[in-house]
Write an enzyme that holds these catalytic residues in place. Structure first.
Site, PDB file in Angstrom:
ATOM      1  N   GLY A  53       0.840  -1.195   0.000  1.00 38.34           N
ATOM      2  CA  GLY A  53       0.000   0.000   0.000  1.00 38.34           C
ATOM      3  C   GLY A  53       0.876   1.245   0.000  1.00 38.34           C
ATOM      4  CG  HIS A  54       4.596   1.376   0.608  1.00 36.19           C
ATOM      5  ND1 HIS A  54       4.390   0.484   1.634  1.00 36.19           N
ATOM      6  CD2 HIS A  54       5.711   0.958  -0.013  1.00 36.19           C
ATOM      7  CE1 HIS A  54       5.357  -0.416   1.625  1.00 36.19           C
ATOM      8  NE2 HIS A  54       6.163  -0.163   0.623  1.00 36.19           N
TER       9      HIS A  54
END
Ligand code: TYD
Length: 137
Positions: A53-54
């Site tokens: 998630g990055h």
């Protein structure tokens, strides 16, 4: 600018023991396209859990499913692709500038990550909208 076409599964040498004592794999400098400065690993991830998630601004990474399996969904801001990692002798090279999500971890899965630099929170894009803005400058 990184594109998901730059992502690739790289084969890691596998030495099978002639007497049936199991396999041995190793990662040396010439196998992956960067110098390793850090190693970390994810484990005990619940089957409904997600990691990642990055994206990273400069960091390059190489992911190996040392045990079990999981999916890595990569996104270059224009297109997405899912890689399933489930072999200790295959790894996924993720260059900088790629958003990643990791999910569908099997029981006992271990994700080993080889990274090109030390941990630096300022190297992260943790906000997807900011990542997309950066990719479309
Ligand atoms: P993060 O990279 O967000 O993990 P994931 O992508 O697997 O969800 O890191 C989770 C936390 O751990 C975050 O607070 C930063 C910290 N961390 C370190 O301190 N050192 C490290 O080498 C890494 C990878 C993370």
């Amino acid at each position: 600018m990184s594109n998901i076409k730059n992502l690739k599964i790289i084969s890691i040498p596998k030495i099978s023991d002639p007497e049936g004592r199991g396999n041995l794999s190793f990662v040396e400098k010439n196998i992956i396209p960067f110098k390793i400065k850090r190693v970390y690993y994810l484990y005990d991830v619940p089957s409904d859990g997600s990691r990642g998630g990055h994206a990273h601004k400069k960091l390059n990474q190489f992911l190996i499913a040392l045990s079990g399996s999981f999916d890595v969904i990569v996104d270059d801001g224009s297109s997405k692709k899912t890689f399933t990692l489930n072999k200790p002798n295959k790894g996924l090279f993720i260059p900088n500038g790629i958003w990643r999500e990791m999910e569908n971890f099997s029981a006992g899965a271990i994700c080993l990550v080889l990274a090109s630099d030390y941990f630096d929170e300022s190297d992260y894009f943790r906000d997807y909208k900011r990542f997309i803005q950066f990719k479309h400058i």
